[in-house]
Write a protein that holds these residues in place. Structure first.
Motif, PDB file in Angstrom:
ATOM      1  N   UNK A 127      -7.369  -8.778  50.204  1.00 36.75           N
ATOM      2  CA  UNK A 127      -6.242  -8.410  49.344  1.00 36.75           C
ATOM      3  C   UNK A 127      -6.420  -9.043  47.972  1.00 36.75           C
ATOM      4  N   UNK A 128      -5.961  -8.345  46.950  1.00 38.30           N
ATOM      5  CA  UNK A 128      -6.052  -8.875  45.593  1.00 38.30           C
ATOM      6  C   UNK A 128      -4.891  -8.326  44.774  1.00 38.30           C
ATOM      7  N   UNK A 129      -4.461  -9.080  43.798  1.00 35.21           N
ATOM      8  CA  UNK A 129      -3.444  -8.606  42.871  1.00 35.21           C
ATOM      9  C   UNK A 129      -4.072  -7.492  42.031  1.00 35.21           C
ATOM     10  N   UNK A 130      -3.333  -6.408  41.844  1.00 34.78           N
ATOM     11  CA  UNK A 130      -3.814  -5.290  41.039  1.00 34.78           C
ATOM     12  C   UNK A 130      -4.154  -5.797  39.635  1.00 34.78           C
ATOM     13  N   UNK A 131      -5.275  -5.340  39.108  1.00 34.99           N
ATOM     14  CA  UNK A 131      -5.715  -5.760  37.772  1.00 34.99           C
ATOM     15  C   UNK A 131      -4.651  -5.462  36.724  1.00 34.99           C
TER      16      UNK A 131
END
Length: 195
Positions: free
Chosen positions: A95-99
């Motif tokens: 999971x990653x924070x949206x750019x």
């Protein structure tokens, strides 16, 4: 103006580096032994087909350092994925924070596997486990997925894990050159969706 898809997804989540397990996979911290196979993946034109330029060894190693720093800061991120039976490193999922440069906000799910691991259901298995962690442990209200319009393999995984396309959020990536990497599609799944 950026569209807010996941209103609570900008929370800073903590809890340290967790290890996740499936029947066949371990999602774990990155190790020094992962750097060479990760670099080989990032130098493989087929693996990078929908991602852009190939990465040098230095760029590839730097990406792992960045993954670890983000994981340490947020308590979630990109796990290294290994096959339980053999201990073989096969890629990443997480999971990653949206750019910031995208026209919406939220947390996105992703995966990338070595070509030898394609077609065995590993991406789907890892993604399902990541979703469960995101919803149950992190309390995310929803999770997004973004890929190029031509990346049908990833879109198939998105469908298999219960995500649906949100065509009104599709966009052209301004950082991508004209061509097949520019049009992107967006998928989503809410916490209340069947899993």
């Amino acid at each position: 103006m950026r569209k807010r898809i996941a209103p609570a997804a900008r929370l800073t989540l903590t809890g340290g580096m967790s290890e996740l397990h499936t029947d066949r996979l371990v999602l774990r911290q990155w190790r020094a032994a992962d750097l060479a196979p990760w670099a080989a993946m990032n130098a493989d034109p087929e693996v990078r087909e929908h991602l852009g330029d190939l990465l040098t060894r230095e760029q590839s190693d730097a990406s792992v350092a960045r993954f670890q720093a983000e994981f340490d800061a947020r308590g979630y991120g990109w796990w290294a994925v290994e096959v339980r039976a053999t201990g073989e490193f096969i890629g990443f999922a997480g999971l990653d924070v949206v750019d910031d440069d995208l026209p919406f906000t939220g947390v996105e799910i992703g995966w990338r596997l070595a070509r030898a691991a394609w077609g065995q259901g590993y991406a789907t298995e890892a993604a399902r486990r990541v979703l469960t962690h995101g919803f149950d442990a992190l309390g995310l209200p929803e999770v997004l997925a973004v890929t190029t319009a031509t990346n049908h393999r990833s879109q198939a995984v998105m469908g298999r894990i219960g995500m649906t396309r949100v065509p009104e959020y599709d966009f052209d990536d301004p950082a991508a050159p004209e061509g097949p990497l520019r049009p992107n599609v967006v998928y989503r799944i809410g916490q209340d969706a069947p899993r």
